[in-house]
Design a protein around this motif. Structure first.
Motif, PDB file in Angstrom:
ATOM      1  N   ARG A   1      38.115  -9.935  -8.512  1.00 11.76           N
ATOM      2  CA  ARG A   1      37.464 -10.497  -9.746  1.00 11.76           C
ATOM      3  C   ARG A   1      38.383 -10.948 -10.628  1.00 11.76           C
ATOM      4  NH1 ARG A   1      34.113  -5.915  -9.013  1.00 11.76           N
ATOM      5  NH2 ARG A   1      34.911  -5.086 -10.688  1.00 11.76           N
ATOM      6  N   ALA A   2      39.494 -10.467 -10.892  1.00 10.64           N
ATOM      7  CA  ALA A   2      40.596 -10.678 -11.984  1.00 10.64           C
ATOM      8  C   ALA A   2      41.235 -11.988 -11.532  1.00 10.64           C
ATOM      9  CB  ALA A   2      41.463  -9.765 -12.237  1.00 10.64           C
ATOM     10  N   GLY A   3      41.148 -12.334 -10.286  1.00  6.39           N
ATOM     11  CA  GLY A   3      41.987 -13.560  -9.943  1.00  6.39           C
ATOM     12  C   GLY A   3      43.145 -13.598  -9.035  1.00  6.39           C
ATOM     13  N   ALA A   4      43.557 -12.176  -8.898  1.00 10.41           N
ATOM     14  CA  ALA A   4      44.716 -11.939  -8.321  1.00 10.41           C
ATOM     15  C   ALA A   4      45.130 -12.451  -6.894  1.00 10.41           C
ATOM     16  CB  ALA A   4      45.178 -10.575  -8.314  1.00 10.41           C
ATOM     17  N   ASP A   5      46.023 -12.721  -6.393  1.00 11.58           N
ATOM     18  CA  ASP A   5      46.407 -13.308  -5.266  1.00 11.58           C
ATOM     19  C   ASP A   5      46.236 -12.505  -3.937  1.00 11.58           C
ATOM     20  OD1 ASP A   5      46.758 -16.004  -5.844  1.00 11.58           O
ATOM     21  OD2 ASP A   5      48.335 -15.032  -6.907  1.00 11.58           O
ATOM     22  N   VAL A   6      46.624 -11.127  -4.336  1.00 11.65           N
ATOM     23  CA  VAL A   6      46.856 -10.225  -3.220  1.00 11.65           C
ATOM     24  C   VAL A   6      46.592  -8.673  -3.700  1.00 11.65           C
ATOM     25  CG1 VAL A   6      48.615  -8.852  -1.682  1.00 11.65           C
ATOM     26  CG2 VAL A   6      48.995 -11.527  -1.815  1.00 11.65           C
ATOM     27  N   VAL A   7      45.985  -7.838  -3.110  1.00  9.57           N
ATOM     28  CA  VAL A   7      45.761  -6.652  -3.479  1.00  9.57           C
ATOM     29  C   VAL A   7      46.727  -5.547  -2.445  1.00  9.57           C
ATOM     30  CG1 VAL A   7      43.743  -6.141  -1.900  1.00  9.57           C
ATOM     31  CG2 VAL A   7      43.981  -4.654  -3.830  1.00  9.57           C
ATOM     32  N   ILE A   8      47.433  -4.774  -3.202  1.00  7.68           N
ATOM     33  CA  ILE A   8      48.038  -3.612  -2.654  1.00  7.68           C
ATOM     34  C   ILE A   8      47.320  -2.490  -2.548  1.00  7.68           C
ATOM     35  CG2 ILE A   8      50.116  -2.282  -2.533  1.00  7.68           C
ATOM     36  CD1 ILE A   8      51.531  -4.366  -4.571  1.00  7.68           C
ATOM     37  N   ALA A   9      46.848  -2.188  -1.042  1.00 11.83           N
ATOM     38  CA  ALA A   9      46.143  -0.770  -1.277  1.00 11.83           C
ATOM     39  C   ALA A   9      46.883   0.238  -1.056  1.00 11.83           C
ATOM     40  CB  ALA A   9      45.142  -1.174   0.281  1.00 11.83           C
ATOM     41  N   GLN A  10      47.108   1.258  -1.786  1.00 11.23           N
ATOM     42  CA  GLN A  10      48.043   2.280  -1.759  1.00 11.23           C
ATOM     43  C   GLN A  10      47.071   3.531  -1.448  1.00 11.23           C
ATOM     44  OE1 GLN A  10      49.029   3.947  -5.637  1.00 11.23           O
ATOM     45  NE2 GLN A  10      51.215   4.125  -4.954  1.00 11.23           N
ATOM     46  N   GLY A  11      47.522   4.278  -0.397  1.00 10.98           N
ATOM     47  CA  GLY A  11      47.267   5.324   0.214  1.00 10.98           C
ATOM     48  C   GLY A  11      47.658   6.637  -0.532  1.00 10.98           C
ATOM     49  N   VAL A  12      46.854   7.669  -0.524  1.00  4.67           N
ATOM     50  CA  VAL A  12      47.426   8.853  -0.826  1.00  4.67           C
ATOM     51  C   VAL A  12      48.762   9.405  -0.548  1.00  4.67           C
ATOM     52  CG1 VAL A  12      46.344  10.584   0.564  1.00  4.67           C
ATOM     53  CG2 VAL A  12      46.590  11.202  -2.038  1.00  4.67           C
ATOM     54  N   GLU A  13      49.039   8.833   0.421  1.00  6.26           N
ATOM     55  CA  GLU A  13      50.426   9.282   1.012  1.00  6.26           C
ATOM     56  C   GLU A  13      51.777   8.772   0.495  1.00  6.26           C
ATOM     57  OE1 GLU A  13      47.658   8.108   4.741  1.00  6.26           O
ATOM     58  OE2 GLU A  13      48.182   7.566   2.804  1.00  6.26           O
ATOM     59  N   ALA A  14      51.389   7.992  -0.629  1.00  2.73           N
ATOM     60  CA  ALA A  14      52.528   7.275  -1.056  1.00  2.73           C
ATOM     61  C   ALA A  14      53.475   7.951  -2.165  1.00  2.73           C
ATOM     62  CB  ALA A  14      52.009   5.999  -1.935  1.00  2.73           C
ATOM     63  N   GLY A  15      54.593   7.959  -2.103  1.00  2.00           N
ATOM     64  CA  GLY A  15      55.477   8.553  -2.711  1.00  2.00           C
ATOM     65  C   GLY A  15      55.440   7.721  -4.149  1.00  2.00           C
TER      66      GLY A  15
ATOM     67  N   GLY B   1      53.365   5.938   2.621  1.00  2.28           N
ATOM     68  CA  GLY B   1      54.005   6.949   3.770  1.00  2.28           C
ATOM     69  C   GLY B   1      54.258   5.975   5.071  1.00  2.28           C
ATOM     70  N   ILE B   2      54.522   4.584   4.954  1.00  5.97           N
ATOM     71  CA  ILE B   2      54.870   3.953   6.264  1.00  5.97           C
ATOM     72  C   ILE B   2      56.529   3.850   6.325  1.00  5.97           C
ATOM     73  CG2 ILE B   2      54.737   1.513   7.187  1.00  5.97           C
ATOM     74  CD1 ILE B   2      52.358   1.067   5.642  1.00  5.97           C
ATOM     75  N   MET B   3      56.949   4.366   7.335  1.00  2.00           N
ATOM     76  CA  MET B   3      58.350   4.474   7.654  1.00  2.00           C
ATOM     77  C   MET B   3      59.130   3.996   9.163  1.00  2.00           C
ATOM     78  SD  MET B   3      59.191   6.384   5.138  1.00  2.00           S
ATOM     79  CE  MET B   3      60.947   7.208   5.461  1.00  2.00           C
ATOM     80  N   ARG B   4      57.858   3.451   9.843  1.00  2.79           N
ATOM     81  CA  ARG B   4      58.370   3.009  10.936  1.00  2.79           C
ATOM     82  C   ARG B   4      57.582   1.661  11.487  1.00  2.79           C
ATOM     83  NH1 ARG B   4      61.622   6.138  10.505  1.00  2.79           N
ATOM     84  NH2 ARG B   4      62.466   7.885  12.100  1.00  2.79           N
ATOM     85  N   GLY B   5      58.244   0.762  12.263  1.00  4.15           N
ATOM     86  CA  GLY B   5      57.565  -0.603  12.630  1.00  4.15           C
ATOM     87  C   GLY B   5      56.225  -0.252  13.213  1.00  4.15           C
ATOM     88  N   GLY B   6      55.947   0.825  13.956  1.00  5.28           N
ATOM     89  CA  GLY B   6      54.635   1.019  14.733  1.00  5.28           C
ATOM     90  C   GLY B   6      53.782   1.276  13.907  1.00  5.28           C
TER      91      GLY B   6
ATOM     92  N   THR C   1      59.621   4.738   0.030  1.00  4.01           N
ATOM     93  CA  THR C   1      60.495   5.909   0.557  1.00  4.01           C
ATOM     94  C   THR C   1      61.610   5.465   1.722  1.00  4.01           C
ATOM     95  OG1 THR C   1      58.692   7.355  -0.157  1.00  4.01           O
ATOM     96  CG2 THR C   1      60.632   8.184   1.407  1.00  4.01           C
ATOM     97  N   ALA C   2      61.141   4.606   2.655  1.00  8.59           N
ATOM     98  CA  ALA C   2      62.034   4.170   3.468  1.00  8.59           C
ATOM     99  C   ALA C   2      63.147   3.636   3.233  1.00  8.59           C
ATOM    100  CB  ALA C   2      61.166   3.384   4.587  1.00  8.59           C
ATOM    101  N   PHE C   3      63.253   2.774   2.034  1.00  5.60           N
ATOM    102  CA  PHE C   3      64.424   2.056   1.537  1.00  5.60           C
ATOM    103  C   PHE C   3      64.952   2.880   0.306  1.00  5.60           C
ATOM    104  CE2 PHE C   3      61.714  -1.620   2.855  1.00  5.60           C
ATOM    105  CZ  PHE C   3      62.722  -2.028   3.627  1.00  5.60           C
ATOM    106  N   VAL C   4      64.623   4.140  -0.039  1.00  5.33           N
ATOM    107  CA  VAL C   4      65.430   5.021  -0.867  1.00  5.33           C
ATOM    108  C   VAL C   4      66.617   5.561  -0.351  1.00  5.33           C
ATOM    109  CG1 VAL C   4      65.228   7.250  -1.924  1.00  5.33           C
ATOM    110  CG2 VAL C   4      63.224   5.821  -2.419  1.00  5.33           C
ATOM    111  N   ALA C   5      66.582   5.638   0.946  1.00  4.65           N
ATOM    112  CA  ALA C   5      67.911   6.252   1.507  1.00  4.65           C
ATOM    113  C   ALA C   5      68.862   4.908   2.029  1.00  4.65           C
ATOM    114  CB  ALA C   5      67.486   6.855   2.881  1.00  4.65           C
TER     115      ALA C   5
END
Length: 357
Positions: free
Chosen positions: A163-177, A216-221, A238-242
């Motif tokens: 509704r605010a007019g943004a182009d993309v929404v980032i859906a963040q699951g509870v698994e996220a760091g 929580g995404i760490m693999r291409g699968g 988290t995948a890019f922290v290391a």
């Protein structure tokens, strides 16, 4: 991937903006050059500090990138609860031989000044965390050619983003760091977050704008899985922290796969807002008592975290990490993108072969 995104980056991989020194220009450059979308984190920086990092990044690559902003937070903290927490932390200050920070050091994170810089010096993408920017802010960014991404943790929040007019929404699951990007900080909902696959499906059915999946995404699968669920791309933190180019403290990188840190937990211990971190001494001892007070608690504990880093004590650090942290790979960021792309292709081929039987 949505054409809105493929014009920016060929691979459906977004490097999450991680405040506190992790998302340095070198990391964003490596990801963007490899065909993903690199991000700078402007949170906790001054407007000039953000501008200098943008200049540095532009000197290293011509590829698109993004900058992330924190939305100013309403004054909802109970000063008495913050005082009680400060008293509890007195022992930490004594142990690390430092003073506690001033909880009243400011709550808008220099938002207006940073917006002014980004309007005068437009970047390809600006994303927002902790709420939805005003429609006029999004419109002003559109006028200078900037795409806008906004985090949501529920389908209701995603509808507000659209509704605010943004182009993309980032859906963040509870698994996220790191910090949950909830639009309103409500203590009564602590621990009730939605898992990523369920969230992506709900958001996909609720909005018409592209969805980027995070958590929580760490693999291409896993990227293949969220894309199959309706996402256009995946955001990985988290995948890019290391990664070699990451600005994370060496102790933080090591802790991701150290058996000593067996699990993560959402906690208010470090900042006063729910954020997922590896369970260490500080989280165990102070998490149960931390008030809902952001950014007051962030300011209060900042000197403690800095002193712990200087002392080489990972037990006093905010070890932000998603639930997939044990799958972290210590690689150059560009190589990590290449590996993820290969894994994604293999997963898609396997899915196609399975469907053809």
């Amino acid at each position: 991937m949505s054409s809105v995104l493929t014009d920016l980056f060929p691979h459906p991989i977004v490097q999450a903006p991680m405040a506190g020194g992790v998302s340095v220009p070198q990391l964003a450059v490596a990801v963007s050059d490899a065909g993903g979308l690199g991000f700078l984190a402007a949170g906790y920086k001054t407007a000039d500090g953000m501008y200098q990092e943008i200049k540095q990044l532009r000197g290293l690559t011509s590829r698109p990138f993004g900058v992330n902003l924190f939305l100013p937070q309403p004054e909802t903290a109970d000063p008495a609860a913050v005082d009680v927490y400060a008293h509890q932390l007195a022992g930490e200050a004594s142990w690390y031989e430092t003073e506690l920070g001033d909880p009243d050091s400011g709550r808008d994170d220099g938002y207006d000044a940073k917006l002014a810089v980004l309007l005068d010096n437009p970047v390809p993408v600006v994303s927002f965390h902790f709420g939805v920017p005003a429609r006029e802010v999004i419109d002003s960014l559109h006028r200078v050619g900037t795409l806008t991404f906004v985090t949501a943790t529920t389908a209701e929040e995603a509808r507000a983003v659209e509704r605010a007019g943004a182009d993309v929404v980032i859906a963040q699951g509870v698994e996220a760091g790191g910090h949950q990007g909830t639009h309103r900080d409500r203590p009564e909902t602590d621990g009730s977050g939605i898992g990523l696959l369920s969230l992506v499906a709900q958001v996909r059915e609720s909005v018409g704008i592209p969805v980027v999946a995070a958590g929580g995404i760490m693999r291409g699968g896993q990227i293949a899985a969220v894309c199959a669920a309706g996402a256009s791309a995946a955001q990985l933190g988290t995948a890019f922290v290391a990664a070699h180019e990451s600005g994370a403290h060496a102790l933080h990188k090591q802790a991701l796969t150290n058996p000593l840190y067996a699990r993560t937990e959402l906690t208010r211990a470090f900042t006063g807002r729910p954020a997922r971190a590896l369970v260490n001494r500080f989280l165990r001892e102070h998490g149960p008592y931390a008030p809902a007070a952001y950014p007051e608690v962030h300011h209060l504990t900042a000197p403690l975290r800095k002193a712990a880093a200087q002392a080489g004590d990972a037990q006093g650090l905010a070890l932000w990490a998603g639930q997939g942290h044990r799958m972290a790979r210590e690689l150059p960021a560009g190589q990590l993108v290449e590996v993820l792309v290969a894994e994604l292709a293999a997963a898609r081929t396997a899915l196609s072969a399975g469907g053809a039987r």
